[in-house]
Design an enzyme around this catalytic site. Structure first.
Site, short mmCIF file in Angstrom:
data_model
loop_
_atom_site.label_atom_id
_atom_site.label_comp_id
_atom_site.label_asym_id
_atom_site.label_seq_id
_atom_site.Cartn_x
_atom_site.Cartn_y
_atom_site.Cartn_z
N GLY A 65 0.78 -1.23 0.00
CA GLY A 65 0.00 0.00 0.00
C GLY A 65 0.81 1.28 0.00
O GLY A 65 0.24 2.37 -0.02
N LYS A 77 5.52 2.02 -4.49
CA LYS A 77 6.94 1.84 -4.17
C LYS A 77 7.51 0.57 -4.80
O LYS A 77 8.69 0.51 -5.17
CB LYS A 77 7.10 1.80 -2.66
CG LYS A 77 8.52 1.76 -2.16
CD LYS A 77 8.52 1.80 -0.64
CE LYS A 77 9.91 1.76 -0.06
NZ LYS A 77 9.88 1.75 1.42
N GLY A 171 -2.93 1.76 8.82
CA GLY A 171 -1.80 0.94 9.24
C GLY A 171 -1.97 -0.49 8.77
O GLY A 171 -3.04 -0.91 8.35
N HIS A 172 -0.89 -1.28 8.86
CA HIS A 172 -0.98 -2.65 8.34
C HIS A 172 -1.77 -3.57 9.26
O HIS A 172 -2.06 -4.71 8.90
CB HIS A 172 0.40 -3.24 8.03
CG HIS A 172 1.48 -2.88 9.00
ND1 HIS A 172 1.46 -3.26 10.33
CD2 HIS A 172 2.62 -2.16 8.84
CE1 HIS A 172 2.55 -2.80 10.93
NE2 HIS A 172 3.26 -2.13 10.06
N ASP A 202 8.39 -4.40 -0.04
CA ASP A 202 9.73 -3.82 -0.21
C ASP A 202 10.80 -4.63 0.52
O ASP A 202 11.96 -4.23 0.56
CB ASP A 202 9.76 -2.35 0.24
CG ASP A 202 9.65 -2.17 1.74
OD1 ASP A 202 9.38 -3.17 2.47
OD2 ASP A 202 9.83 -1.04 2.22
N LYS A 349 13.87 1.28 2.79
CA LYS A 349 13.16 2.41 3.37
C LYS A 349 13.77 3.75 2.94
O LYS A 349 13.13 4.78 3.06
CB LYS A 349 13.19 2.31 4.91
CG LYS A 349 12.60 1.03 5.47
CD LYS A 349 11.13 0.87 5.07
CE LYS A 349 10.52 -0.39 5.66
NZ LYS A 349 9.15 -0.64 5.16
#
Length: 440
Positions: A65, A77, A171-172, A202, A349
């Site tokens: 997401g 991303k 949030g996850h 990622d 990141k």
């Protein structure tokens, strides 16, 4: 939320968090109430052969997401290139395709997309990965959205200039409301799927491991968290702990740590393990837990203080109510944690992380696995880049040196690495006054 078509499960989860906010609950976990986690089992030995029956009962869920705005991205991303023409998404599909071919099992794949990433993700997969997704009709689990809360009034914020900014992802921890609210949980169970492996898109080190799957299935645990040893670079990451009151494993994020306990929180010798954000779930036991909890897992609420327009720090202060996926470890009696090698935690990141990943310190196998070369013994190069290289586009001016024997690299100012340049040991290049060219 109802008018916007948000699923009932997500509405109830938000209601729970909002009521906690109105009660001024801090969600803090005091050092006096916990003790360090110790004696965890370690990553299992290789299995002699793939268990196709187990793999056929498994779904790989990738959290997808994020837009990577902190790296200057405007698209999902996972469309970043790891190698020229090869993206994170491409490698994830290659990993699953390889597992299907080697085992003969129809391993399922779901991307948990947000409204901001859905179109780009599905478009790329349709164009670039049709063969890798052969036989798969649906690959999307949609993340929910919740209102941003005006920090002053505690009412849903209003932003007529761009109403889309009035909403945010929760949030996850939204994985659980998304699974039940979308109907995916019941569909998977009806298809005989019992196990789910969930990780960030990622983090290319987080592959669906047949060894861990076999270990998890044999353990009969409802929930398994992958953790690894903390290093000085991980002082701010959420750590595993044990609640003194009942011996239950729990996850403590830095946002849940009282200020007076920050020193203890960051003590990597006391709290040795941090959450890699890779978990394993027994889907049948998740359904039981949701039903017994009224459809909403009681995850700790996390307050995330932002501005309604993240690019405008003078815009209205807001509170984003979030939950962490790994915090569900305390919702399952009998939940386990396992220590895994650092190689299973290689997230991107920052632009420095991507710079390292694109170097020869890492290799990509035919099966799509990305791992450090053998000579590095599991230790990645630590790359710190000047803010002028904060955005991905700026990396092109740096070049791509060899980092195969580099422990750490710090770049300040204008620096360029020529093709074939080799960086070894602990290297510092400072071009803040005069440009530096690192020759072959």
């Amino acid at each position: 939320m109802q008018s916007a078509g948000v699923a009932r499960a997500a509405i109830e989860a938000f209601r729970r968090n909002y009521e906690a906010l109105c009660r001024d609950e801090s969600g803090m976990i005091s050092e006096t109430d916990i003790e360090p986690a110790t004696g965890l089992p370690e990553y299992p030995e290789s299995v002699s052969e793939l268990d196709s029956e187990l793999l056929a009962q498994t779904v790989l869920i990738k959290l997808n997401g994020g837009l990577g705005t902190s790296m200057g991205l405007e698209k999902v991303k996972s469309l970043l290139e790891v190698r020229p023409g090869v993206t994170f998404l491409d490698l994830i599909v290659r990993q699953v395709s390889s597992l299907r071919e080697s085992s003969g099992a129809p391993v399922r794949l779901l991307f948990m997309n947000s409204f901001a990433t859905s179109e780009d993700t599905l478009g790329h997969l349709e164009e670039h990965a049709p063969d890798g997704l052969k036989g798969v009709t649906e690959v999307e689990l949609m993340q929910n959205q919740v209102p941003k809360i005006n920090a002053g009034s505690l009412q849903p914020v209003e932003w007529p200039e761009n109403p889309a900014l009035e909403w945010c992802p929760p949030g996850h921890g939204d994985l659980y409301p998304a699974l039940i609210g979308s109907g995916w949980l019941d569909r998977l169970l009806a298809d005989g799927v019992r196990y789910a492996f969930v990780s960030n898109s990622d983090n290319l080190g987080a592959v669906l491991s047949p060894e861990l799957l076999a270990w998890f299935a044999e353990s009969d645990a409802p929930f398994l968290m992958e953790v690894t040893r903390r290093t000085p670079a991980d002082r701010k990451g959420g750590h595993l702990a044990v609640r003194k009151a009942d011996g239950q494993l729990l996850l403590r994020e830095v946002a849940q740590c009282p200020e007076e306990d920050l020193e203890a929180f960051q003590n990597i010798d006391t709290h040795r393990y941090f959450n890699t954000n890779s978990i394993w779930l027994r889907l049948d036991k998740l359904k039981e837990a949701l039903e017994s909890a009224g459809g909403v897992l009681p995850l700790p609420m996390i307050r995330n203080l932002k501005t309604v327009d993240p690019r405008d720090k003078s815009s209205t202060p807001v509170i984003q109510l979030e939950t962490a996926m790994g915090a569900a470890i305390e919702c399952f009696p009998g939940a386990r944690a396992i220590e895994v090698p650092r190689s299973r935690f290689a997230p991107v990141k920052t632009s420095g992380d991507l710079f390292a990943l694109r170097s020869d310190a890492y290799e990509i196998g035919a099966d799509g696995r990305v791992q450090l070369i053998e000579e590095r013994a599991g230790k990645p190069p630590v790359v710190k880049l000047d803010d002028r290289y904060k955005f991905v586009d700026s990396l092109a001016s740096l070049g791509v040196p060899s980092l195969a024997k580099c422990n750490s690299l710090t770049v300040t100012g204008e620096v360029r690495f020529e093709d074939g340049a080799v960086v070894e040991g602990d290297a510092v290049f400072d071009g803040s006054e005069d440009p530096v060219v690192v020759e072959k």
